[in-house]
Enzyme design. Structure first.
Site, mmCIF file in Angstrom:
data_model
loop_
_atom_site.group_PDB
_atom_site.id
_atom_site.type_symbol
_atom_site.label_atom_id
_atom_site.label_comp_id
_atom_site.label_asym_id
_atom_site.label_seq_id
_atom_site.Cartn_x
_atom_site.Cartn_y
_atom_site.Cartn_z
ATOM 1 N N HIS A 1 13.620 2.691 -16.649
ATOM 2 C CA HIS A 1 13.131 2.824 -15.285
ATOM 3 C C HIS A 1 12.524 4.194 -14.993
ATOM 4 C CE1 HIS A 1 14.240 -0.881 -13.009
ATOM 5 N NE2 HIS A 1 14.917 -1.091 -14.130
ATOM 6 N N ASP B 1 -3.702 0.399 -4.730
ATOM 7 C CA ASP B 1 -3.612 1.435 -3.724
ATOM 8 C C ASP B 1 -3.258 2.747 -4.404
ATOM 9 O OD1 ASP B 1 -1.231 2.224 -1.124
ATOM 10 O OD2 ASP B 1 -3.334 2.821 -1.346
ATOM 11 N N ASP C 1 -3.923 5.736 -4.101
ATOM 12 C CA ASP C 1 -3.562 6.959 -3.396
ATOM 13 C C ASP C 1 -2.329 6.746 -2.528
ATOM 14 O OD1 ASP C 1 -5.830 6.841 -0.545
ATOM 15 O OD2 ASP C 1 -4.574 5.334 -1.488
ATOM 16 N N SER D 1 -1.766 5.006 -0.017
ATOM 17 C CA SER D 1 -1.952 5.136 1.422
ATOM 18 C C SER D 1 -1.265 4.010 2.167
ATOM 19 C CB SER D 1 -3.447 5.125 1.748
ATOM 20 O OG SER D 1 -3.984 3.850 1.395
ATOM 21 N N ASP E 1 -9.515 -4.370 11.425
ATOM 22 C CA ASP E 1 -10.343 -3.239 10.998
ATOM 23 C C ASP E 1 -10.751 -3.372 9.536
ATOM 24 O OD1 ASP E 1 -7.949 -0.648 10.083
ATOM 25 O OD2 ASP E 1 -8.028 -2.785 9.635
#
Lengths: 751, 133
Positions: free
Chosen positions: A240, A664, A666, A668, A708
């Site tokens: 892990h 994803d 980065d 975010s 959005d």
């Protein structure tokens, strides 16, 4: 008088005999009761373990999925190409000089209001102890986290792959197994066994993170003590300690949640620190301590010599063959300089150099994702020229692709977008050989088995199963006494096998559920005899009787199992129908058991579990449709299983989450609608899931609540979790989100 | 999956299949299914026919509730309706096929009413029987 005595004796004898028989009867009955309880406990255990390992298998399947894509998928559009490239760009391993350069934690301000520990280096023992105390209540400031991680890395780099420890320096040595983010257990061990000191040596055998909620705190404490007592405190890498595994099992999530601003940086450094953890510890040249196990090919000399830093993750192995290096060198030399240096060549960028087209697809709040992150310290000229060459190659390759030229493949197919392709000599330094990779994965992922021999560990998807003869062979070859390993949860916290030559030690108590198992650690005494200490870090369970403890854990396991059954409703229905040729709507209970196993592949004793899973059956026949409906009612209190899409997503949610987190890059927490759709399309075509594009679009749009064009990953997955939770807690107020995810419910402000 | 188990697990298996043998009967059964040279392991191929026979003959039937109650009553000649903790310990560890310390502790944890320090056996039996089903 005499006859009276003999009569008395006679009665007395009869009474004694009766008492004896009565006692025997009660004991007989009681032992049977306990045996049945034990059987329930074992079933429960099997359930948890098989679900856990099936999850790990999934992870490996995911890896296969990526490999498949890399080898076979030809992107048909510019978008897909970009998308793929982002998924597959190997996170470049920062060079040593770069890491040294990134001491920008110095710039991080710690506000006066911060009441947590303030660290200074070199660390003192008091600091380490203070951390332990502080973590009960506070969080360490990001600046100190990064500072500590950098110091840790500096220290780890100069350690050998196999740490050699001698008991003549410290009087006792304690070995602990998996902790998996359970800080309570670590605190308990230190409380019960004593804090680390020059007289009290410790070895922690991997799997410090994932699953539990305090993985980062555990790392802080362990690293701190390692820096304070370098000769006595030792850590081994576990399976892990791997950023790919962390994406799935919760550590990545934990870090991003606790450190919203600096989490990404912390994860980056951690990825590197994990690669520098030693692979094994050898005590007095006699006891070998490593996380998983061994294989019949395990070669300690090779393991000592390889560059362990190159093994970034067990999940991604793009290895180089010697003969390819020449070919790539040739290719690289042919290219001219198609570009000139500009800010986006700098170290931090771990996605491809941005193009005008790509920049357009990014939204304002995703600035951090773009690759133009200027470094505070400029790289040296040599570095720069190397990067230039690398980026030039990449750029050239992209141009080629855009122009429609076929992807160039050498003897072995390798993706052009991989940094290893573009790097010539820089690249070869960053990739392990197949053999090296295999040696390390075997050490970290293998499990012992009872039978002789050595076979692939298909349950976990990595490493092998090794038999007593493999252990014996290894011990003899290297003149060792026994092995200590971890990796597997055991009800008592430990288990001997292979004629006591292998000891499994597991230190996360209540791992599956409160009351599921004890934790343990082992002390090596004089002549290295093992002495086990067990514990269970939850006072509540002490009060419960065994029966109650088992019931609780059992309930939890059954709930998890019912969830899995629901997630496969459609397949189950299909399978049941096969057993019901006459379309009576009924099947026998043994058919039920066979069908369930053929769909779920969990290897569980379904017939034994049947009374807990099937409520209504008359004459050994089951009305399977209504059984499935009842199951669904339980799982989704207000929805039924008409939406097979939801069910499919639910079943694959772990995989989805992992993929999302990889995209994803980065961290975010957002991916675009487009990316979501593409992900799903790729994934479902590989897994042969039959879902129309329209359904996906609808689903994606409905999840995007504020319209959005972006999906908050966590909210999406939270929807599933909340459904699970709401059904077990009967909390109706949280259910509405499930509605949103499912039926394309449109909110008032949507058009 | 290995088709062998260790001999001490046989008791658990047999009992969970619905049989209720005494320790003595259990040892006899193990002797029937062991290898000629006892390895400590039992093979499924040997176990299956013997066990099938046991089940077909309905050997080692479980104990009905009322018989169990009478057994407790034998140990409680004064018909108080309960046994003290000490009495229970004495009978279970000294008579019949004595409990190990572990078994005794485990039984006490569930059976003994902490306030009176005694086991009200009628209630105890009812509770255990319900829990089973």
């Amino acid at each position: 008088m005499g006859s009276g005595t003999s009569t008395q004796h006679h009665f007395a004898f009869q009474n004694a005999e009766k008492a004896f028989k009565a006692a025997a009867l009660i004991q007989r009955w009681y032992r049977r009761y306990m045996a049945r309880l034990e059987m329930r406990r074992r079933c429960t255990w099997s359930i948890f373990q098989s679900i856990e390992y099936a999850g790990q298998q999934d992870q490996v399947k995911l890896h296969d999925f990526f490999s498949y894509l890399m080898d076979h998928f030809t992107p048909s559009s510019h978008n897909e190409r970009d998308f793929l490239s982002r998924m597959f760009t190997e996170e470049r391993l920062p060079q040593d000089s770069e890491m040294e350069g990134c001491r920008d934690y110095d710039c991080i301000e710690v506000p006066d209001s911060y009441m947590g520990p303030r660290l200074s280096f070199p660390l003192l023992p008091d600091h380490a102890t203070a951390l332990l105390e502080a973590f009960r209540l506070k969080q360490l400031h990001a600046r100190y986290v990064l500072n500590l991680l950098h110091e840790t890395r500096k220290y780890l780099v100069q350690l050998p792959n196999i740490n050699r420890v001698s008991t003549c320096y410290s009087e006792e040595i304690t070995v602990c197994g998996d902790l998996h983010g359970q800080l309570d257990d670590l605190i308990f061990i230190f409380y019960k066994n004593g804090l680390p000191s020059p007289e009290r040596a410790y070895v922690f055998n991997g799997d410090f993170v994932d699953r539990g909620k305090d993985s980062l705190e555990i790392l802080m404490v362990l690293f701190a003590f390692m820096l304070v007592y370098p000769k006595e405190f030792h850590l081994n890498r576990g399976n892990h300690e791997d950023h790919m595994v962390n994406l799935r099992y919760g550590f990545t999530k934990e870090v991003m949640h606790k450190y919203k601003t600096h989490g990404k940086k912390i994860l980056k450094v951690l990825q590197d620190v994990f690669c520098w953890l030693p692979l094994a510890t050898l005590v007095d040249e006699k006891v070998l301590i490593l996380h998983g196990g061994v294989s019949d090919k395990t070669d300690l000399e090779l393991l000592s010599k390889l560059d362990r830093h190159k093994i970034v993750s067990a999940m991604r192995c793009k290895t180089r063959k010697e003969n390819e290096k020449q070919a790539e060198k040739g290719k690289a030399n042919q290219t001219g300089s198609a570009g000139k240096p500009s800010p986006w060549f700098l170290p931090q960028s771990h996605s491809l150099p941005s193009s005008p087209l790509r920049l357009g697809s990014h939204k304002a709040h995703k600035d951090s994702r773009s690759s133009s992150v200027p470094c505070s310290i400029p790289p040296n000229p040599q570095e720069l020229s190397r990067q230039v060459r690398r980026s030039v190659d990449l750029e050239l390759e992209r141009c080629r692709q855009q122009a429609g030229f076929p992807v160039i493949k050498e003897k072995k197919e390798e993706p052009l977008l991989f940094s290893s392709e573009a790097d010539s000599e820089a690249g070869e330094l960053l990739q392990p050989t197949q053999e090296e990779w295999r040696q390390v994965v075997d050490i970290l992922w293998s499990d012992p088995m009872a039978q002789e021999g050595c076979k692939a560990n298909t349950v976990r998807g990595g490493g092998c199963y090794f038999g007593p003869n493999v252990t014996e062979q290894l011990l003899q070859k290297y003149n060792l006494q026994f092995l200590i390993r971890s990796h597997e949860c055991k009800p008592e916290g430990y288990e001997f096998c292979h004629s006591r030559k292998v000891l499994t030690i597991f230190s996360a108590s209540n791992y599956y559920e409160v009351g599921s198992n004890r934790g343990a650690y082992v002390k090596l005494g004089p002549a290295l005899t093992p002495h086990i200490v067990q514990y269970q870090a939850n006072k509540a369970t002490h009060m419960l009787t065994m029966r109650q403890r088992i019931s609780r854990v059992e309930e939890s396991a059954l709930r998890a199992l019912r969830g899995k059954l629901f997630a496969h409703s459609s397949d189950l229905l299909g399978e049941f129908k096969k057993h019901d040729k006459d379309k009576t709507g009924l099947i026998t209970l043994s058919d039920w058991a066979a069908a369930v196993e053929s769909v779920l592949h969990l290897g569980l004793p379904w017939r034994m579990l049947r009374p807990q899973l099937v409520n209504s059956s008359t004459d050994n026949m089951l009305e399977y449709k209504s059984w499935l409906e009842d199951l669904a009612k339980e799982q989704l209190s207000h929805e039924n299983i008409q939406s097979s899409l939801l069910e499919t997503l639910y079943r694959n949610r772990s995989n989805l989450e992992t993929i999302f987190r990889i995209i994803d890059s980065d961290h975010s927490g957002f991916i675009s609608l487009d990316e979501f759709r593409q992900t799903w399309k790729l994934f479902s075509s590989h897994m042969k899931i039959d879902i129309t594009d329209d359904c996906i679009c609808d689903l994606a749009r409905s999840i995007d609540f504020n319209k959005d064009g972006h999906i908050d990953i966590n909210e999406f997955l939270e929807a599933f979790r909340l459904v699970e939770q709401s059904c077990s807690e009967g909390n109706a107020s949280e259910c509405p989100q499930a509605t949103n995810a499912n039926s394309g419910y449109s909110r008032p402000d949507a058009h | 999956m290995s088709r062998i188990i260790q001999w001490m697990e046989i008791g658990t298996i047999i009992r969970s299949l619905g049989c209720c043998p005494s320790e003595g009967e259990l040892h006899d059964l193990i002797a029937e299914v062991e290898e000629e040279e006892p390895t400590g392991y039992i093979r499924y191929e040997k176990f299956l026919p013997v066990m099938t026979q046991v089940l077909l003959e309905r050997r080692y039937r479980p104990i009905p509730e009322d018989i169990l109650l009478r057994a407790f009553e034998v140990l409680d000649p004064a018909k108080r309706g309960f046994l003290s903790k000490e009495e229970l310990i004495k009978y279970m560890t000294e008579e019949g096929e004595p409990f190990s310390q572990e078994e005794m502790e485990e039984m006490l944890s569930a059976a003994i009413d902490p306030e009176s320090n005694s086991i009200h056996y009628k209630d105890y039996i009812t509770m255990m029987v319900i829990d089973e089903n």
